[in-house]
Design an enzyme around this catalytic site. Structure first.
Site, PDB file in Angstrom:
ATOM      1  CG  HIS A 139      -2.410  -0.270   0.889  1.00 26.81           C
ATOM      2  ND1 HIS A 139      -3.373  -0.179   1.675  1.00 26.81           N
ATOM      3  CD2 HIS A 139      -2.861  -0.800  -0.129  1.00 26.81           C
ATOM      4  CE1 HIS A 139      -4.472  -0.600   1.117  1.00 26.81           C
ATOM      5  NE2 HIS A 139      -4.254  -0.735  -0.195  1.00 26.81           N
TER       6      HIS A 139
ATOM      7  NE  ARG B  59      -5.960   1.956  -2.744  1.00 25.98           N
ATOM      8  CZ  ARG B  59      -5.244   1.878  -3.790  1.00 25.98           C
ATOM      9  NH1 ARG B  59      -4.565   3.345  -4.324  1.00 25.98           N
ATOM     10  NH2 ARG B  59      -4.892   0.989  -4.297  1.00 25.98           N
TER      11      ARG B  59
ATOM     12  NE  ARG C 281     -10.612   1.200  -1.080  1.00 27.30           N
ATOM     13  CZ  ARG C 281      -9.652   0.611  -1.274  1.00 27.30           C
ATOM     14  NH1 ARG C 281      -9.348  -0.257  -1.862  1.00 27.30           N
ATOM     15  NH2 ARG C 281      -8.510   0.967  -0.279  1.00 27.30           N
TER      16      ARG C 281
ATOM     17  CD  GLU D  22     -10.867  -5.383  -2.579  1.00 26.75           C
ATOM     18  OE1 GLU D  22      -9.586  -4.765  -2.269  1.00 26.75           O
ATOM     19  OE2 GLU D  22     -11.792  -4.955  -2.222  1.00 26.75           O
TER      20      GLU D  22
ATOM     21  CG  ASN E 274      -3.533  -4.014  -5.559  1.00 24.31           C
ATOM     22  OD1 ASN E 274      -2.819  -4.289  -6.641  1.00 24.31           O
ATOM     23  ND2 ASN E 274      -3.670  -2.852  -5.354  1.00 24.31           N
ATOM     24  CG  ASP E 275      -6.824  -7.060  -0.865  1.00 21.79           C
ATOM     25  OD1 ASP E 275      -5.899  -7.165  -0.090  1.00 21.79           O
ATOM     26  OD2 ASP E 275      -7.417  -5.601  -0.507  1.00 21.79           O
TER      27      ASP E 275
ATOM     28  NE  ARG F 217      -1.949  -5.774  -0.696  1.00 20.27           N
ATOM     29  CZ  ARG F 217      -2.832  -4.536  -1.241  1.00 20.27           C
ATOM     30  NH1 ARG F 217      -2.708  -4.377  -2.395  1.00 20.27           N
ATOM     31  NH2 ARG F 217      -3.694  -4.014  -0.377  1.00 20.27           N
TER      32      ARG F 217
ATOM     33  CB  CYS G  84      -9.323  -0.424  -9.576  1.00 19.91           C
ATOM     34  SG  CYS G  84     -10.251  -1.306  -8.058  1.00 19.91           S
TER      35      CYS G  84
HETATM   36  C1  PEP Z   1      -7.097  -3.767  -4.675  1.00 21.95           C
HETATM   37  O1  PEP Z   1      -6.973  -4.703  -3.691  1.00 21.95           O
HETATM   38  O2  PEP Z   1      -6.631  -4.335  -5.868  1.00 21.95           O
HETATM   39  C2  PEP Z   1      -7.264  -2.543  -4.434  1.00 21.95           C
HETATM   40  C3  PEP Z   1      -7.426  -1.792  -5.438  1.00 21.95           C
HETATM   41  O3  PEP Z   1      -7.512  -2.096  -3.231  1.00 21.95           O
HETATM   42  P1  PEP Z   1      -6.171  -1.721  -2.192  1.00 21.95           P
HETATM   43  O4  PEP Z   1      -4.861  -1.758  -2.938  1.00 21.95           O
HETATM   44  O5  PEP Z   1      -6.573  -0.301  -1.706  1.00 21.95           O
HETATM   45  O6  PEP Z   1      -6.490  -2.839  -1.122  1.00 21.95           O
HETATM   46 MG    MG Z   2      -7.891  -4.014  -1.873  1.00 23.99          MG
END
Ligand code: PEP
Ligand code: MG
Length: 587
Positions: free
Chosen positions: A190, A297, A334, A440, A463-464, A474, A511
Site C-alpha cells: 500500500h 481510497r 470506496r 477482491e 492487489n487483494d 503482500r 483497479c
Molecule cells: C485492490 O485490492 O486491488 C485494491 C485496489 O484495493 P487496495 O489496493 O486499496 O487494497
Molecule cells: Mg484491496
C-alpha cells in the site's frame, strides 16, 4: 560505499541523512544536533517521572501482594543506574534521540538476561521489556505521535523503516523527506502505491535496511533502479540525480490528448481512470490523462485521527471538493477499507501495545473493510450520508470493498437506503448513487454473477484478489516472491468475472496495480477488459500503449497465454507475442 538492492516502486532519486523507524517495535532513531542533547536527556527525565507515577498508581490499585511485588520490582528497575543514566550517556556520546538510546540499553541488558542460567531470573527480561515500553510511551506523552517527533528531523533526510503504514506515510512532510526505503514490501504494498501518488522516490523489499543503515548516514535512493547507496561519494549523487532528471523530462515531453478517451488501432475505446489516495492528487491525476477517478481510497481521510472525529460534514466538503476538481468526470469513492487497528486512535494503539508487549496483529483476513464498517454502522452510515449529499454536485459513485458475498452487498445497500432516508428527512436532495462492488475475495469472484445482478458496476481489485487467491501476504517479504499476477489461477478468475459481468451487462473495471504494468495491461485488453483505474504515474504510458495496439492481435496472444500452465510461460508468451508485433519495445 555500500549498495543495497530492492524493488523500485516509485521513480526518482532522493538523498539525505537517514532517519530510521522500527515500526514493528515502535522505535525511532535519528541523529540530533549538539544543541539538542540537554532537551533529549530532559525528555528521559520526564518519562521517568511519568512512569514512576503510573506504576505507583497501578500498585495501589492492585489487590494481591504478588502483583504488587511485581510492580515494585519494575519501580526499582526504573531507578537502576544501568538503565536511564546509561541511556543519557548514549544520548550525549552518540548524539541520538532518547528512544534509540533507550533501545540500545534494552538490547544490552536483554542480552545479559538471556545469558543467565537461572530460569526465574531469565524471565525478568519480560519485566524489563515492560518498563522500557512504558518509558518509551511516556517519551511522547499526550498522544504526540511519530509525526511530531519526525517533524524534528533535520532536512533533507531519507526515511528508513522496517515497514511504513500508509497512515504514517500520509502524515509526513515529504518536503523534508526526500525518499523512503523499507525492509518489507512489494510493488503493490500500500505504501508503495501511496509513494507513487506522492511522487516520493521509494525502494522497498530490502529485508534488512534498518539493520544496515545507521541514523545520520548519507543515503541515496534510486527509485528507478531499485537501488540504495549508503554514504555515496558526491559525484555519484550528482550523476544518478542527473540521469533520473533526464528520464523524467523525456517522459514529460510525450504529447497526449489528456482526459479524452483513447482508442486502439482497431477502434476499441479504452477507458483509463485514476486511483487516488489523497484529495490533493485529483488534479494531478486528471493532468496525467485520467478520464475520472476510478478509485478514491477514502480511508486515507482517517489517517492520524480517530474515526469519529471525521464528521459527516467534513466528509461532505471533501467529496464535493473532489468532484469540483475533476468536473465533469466521474468519481468513485470506496467506503473505508480499514482494519480494527487502523480504526483505533494512536493513543489506544500504543496502550494496547504496552499492555501486551506484542504488536497488535494486523490481518488482511480479519475484521476489516466492509465487515468492520457493517459492524460499526454509524461510521458507514455517516460516510454514506456524506456521499449522498455530495452526489447532488457531480457524477459520484460508491463502491464497497472486500465484499465476500451477496449478503454483505445487500446489508451495505440497506445502510445506504437508510442514509438516503435520513438525508431526505432533512429536506435535502438525496440522490441515488450508482453502487459498485470490488471483487477482491475469491468467493466474490466466483459469485460475480450474483453480485452483478444487484449492483451497477464491478471493479476487480487485483492487489487483494491475488493475495487472497494465492494465500500470499503482500506485505510479508518472505513470501512476496509468490505474489504472481500472471498465475493461471488469477487469469482464470479474471476471465470468470469478465464473463459474469458481460452476461449481466454490468460494466467491469480493473483497479488493482496489475493494470499499471503495460505488458499485463495488454494481456487484460486481450482478455476483453476495456476499463481500468490505475496509479496516475502509470497513465501516460498506458494511454500511449493503448493507441498503438490492435485488440484483434491481443486476443490471439491472450488466448494462447490462458492455455499455459505457469506464470513464467505466460510471461514469455506475452513478451514473444508483443515483441513480434513490435508492441513491447516502445514501452
Ligand atoms: C485492490 O485490492 O486491488 C485494491 C485496489 O484495493 P487496495 O489496493 O486499496 O487494497
Ligand atoms: Mg484491496
Amino acid at each position: 560505499m555500500q549498495r543495497l538492492s530492492g524493488i523500485g516502486v516509485s521513480v526518482g532519486v532522493g538523498a539525505g541523512r537517514a532517519v530510521v523507524l522500527i515500526q514493528r517495535a515502535q522505535v525511532l532513531r535519528f541523529s540530533i544536533p549538539a544543541s539538542r542533547i540537554d532537551a533529549e536527556i530532559a525528555r528521559l527525565g520526564d518519562a521517568r517521572a511519568r512512569s514512576t507515577g503510573q506504576l505507583d498508581r497501578i500498585q495501589m490499585r492492585l489487590p494481591g501482594r504478588d502483583l504488587g511485588t511485581l510492580f515494585e520490582a519494575q519501580r526499582l528497575m526504573i531507578d537502576d543506574p544501568m538503565l536511564l543514566p546509561r541511556a543519557a550517556s548514549i544520548i550525549s556520546e552518540q548524539r541520538v534521540n532518547a528512544e534509540w538510546a533507550l533501545q540500545q540499553v534494552f538490547d544490552h541488558l536483554g542480552a545479559i538476561f538471556d545469558g543467565v542460567e537461572d530460569p526465574y531470573l531469565r524471565e525478568r527480561k519480560g519485566d524489563l521489556a515492560d518498563v522500557v515500553g512504558r518509558l518509551r510511551m511516556n517519551l511522547t506523552p499526550g498522544g504526540a505521535g511519530f509525526r511530531d517527533v519526525l517533524g524534528e528531523c533535520e532536512a533533507p533526510c531519507v526515511l528508513v523503516a522496517d515497514e511504513l503504514p500508509p497512515s504514517i506515510a500520509a502524515q509526513l512532510d515529504w518536503n523534508k523527506f526526500q525518499a523512503f526505503v523499507t525492509d518489507a514490501g512489494s510493488r503493490t504494498y500500500h505504501t508503495a502505491i501511496l509513494a507513487r501518488s506522492l511522487h516520493v522516490p521509494a525502494v522497498v523489499g530490502l529485508h534488512d535496511a534498518t539493520a544496515r543503515i545507521l541514523p545520520g548516514m548519507m543515503i541515496l535512493v534510486d527509485g528507478d533502479e531499485g537501488a540504495v547507496s549508503i554514504d555515496p561519494p558526491a559525484e555519484i549523487v550528482r550523476a544518478v540525480t542527473a540521469t533520473s532528471a533526464r528520464r523524467r523530462s523525456a517522459q514529460a515531453a510525450v504529447p497526449d490528448a489528456a482526459g479524452r478517451g483513447v482508442k486502439t488501432v482497431d477502434g476499441v475505446a479504452i477507458r483509463i481512470e485514476a486511483n487516488v489516495d489523497l484529495l490533493g492528487d485529483a488534479a494531478f491525476a486528471m493532468s496525467s490523462g485520467a478520464e475520472g477517478i476510478g478509485l478514491f481510497r477514502s480511508e486515507l481521510l482517517l489517517a492520524g485521527r480517530p474515526a469519529d472525529e471525521l464528521t459527516e460534514d467534513m466528509q461532505y466538503e471533501m467529496y464535493r471538493q473532489l468532484l469540483d476538481d475533476v468536473r465533469p468526470a466521474p468519481v468513485t469513492v470506496r467506503t473505508f477499507d480499514i482494519d480494527e487497528d487502523q480504526l483505533a486512535s494512536g493513543e489506544h494503539r500504543r496502550d494496547t501495545l504496552w499492555a501486551t508487549g506484542y504488536e497488535v496483529p494486523r490481518s488482511r483476513l480479519g475484521l476489516r473493510s466492509i465487515r468492520l464498517t457493517l459492524k460499526r454502522r454509524e461510521l458507514l452510515r455517516a460516510q454514506l450520508r456524506a456521499l449522498v449529499r455530495a452526489a447532488a454536485h457531480g457524477d459520484l459513485r460508491v463502491m464497497f470493498p472486500f465484499v465476500s458475498g451477496i449478503e454483505e452487498l445487500r446489508e451495505a445497500r440497506t445502510v445506504l437506503a437508510e442514509a438516503r432516508q435520513e438525508i431526505a428527512a432533512r429536506g435535502l436532495p438525496s440522490s441515488a448513487l450508482p453502487v459498485g462492488v470490488m471483487i477482491e475475495v475469491p468467493s466474490a469472484a466466483f459469485t460475480a454473477d450474483l453480485l452483478a445482478a444487484e449492483c451497477d458496476f464491478l471493479a476487480i481489485g487485483t492487489n487483494d484478489l491475488i493475495q487472497c487467491c494465492l494465500a500470499v501476504d503482500r506485505t510479508d517479504e518472505r513470501v512476496s516472491h509468490l505474489y504472481e499476477p500472471l498465475h493461471p489461477a488469477i487469469l482464470r478468475l479474471i476471465r470468470h468475472v469478465r464473463r459474469a459481468a458481460a452476461r449481466q451487462k454490468v460494466p467491469l473495471s480493473i483497479c488493482g496495480e496489475m493494470a499499471s504494468d503495460p505488458v499485463v495491461l495488454a494481456l487484460l485488453v486481450g482478455m476483453g477488459l476495456v476499463q481500468f483505474s490505475m496509479t496516475p504515474a502509470a497513465i501516460p504510458i498506458a494511454r500511449r500503449m493503448m493507441q498503438e495496439i490492435d485488440t484483434r492481435e491481443l486476443r490471439v496472444i491472450a488466448g494462447r497465454a490462458l492455455k499455459l500452465e505457469t506464470a513464467p510461460e505466460i510471461e514469455q508468451c506475452l513478451a514473444d507475442g508483443l515483441m513480434k508485433r513490435r508492441m513491447l519495445e516502445r514501452h
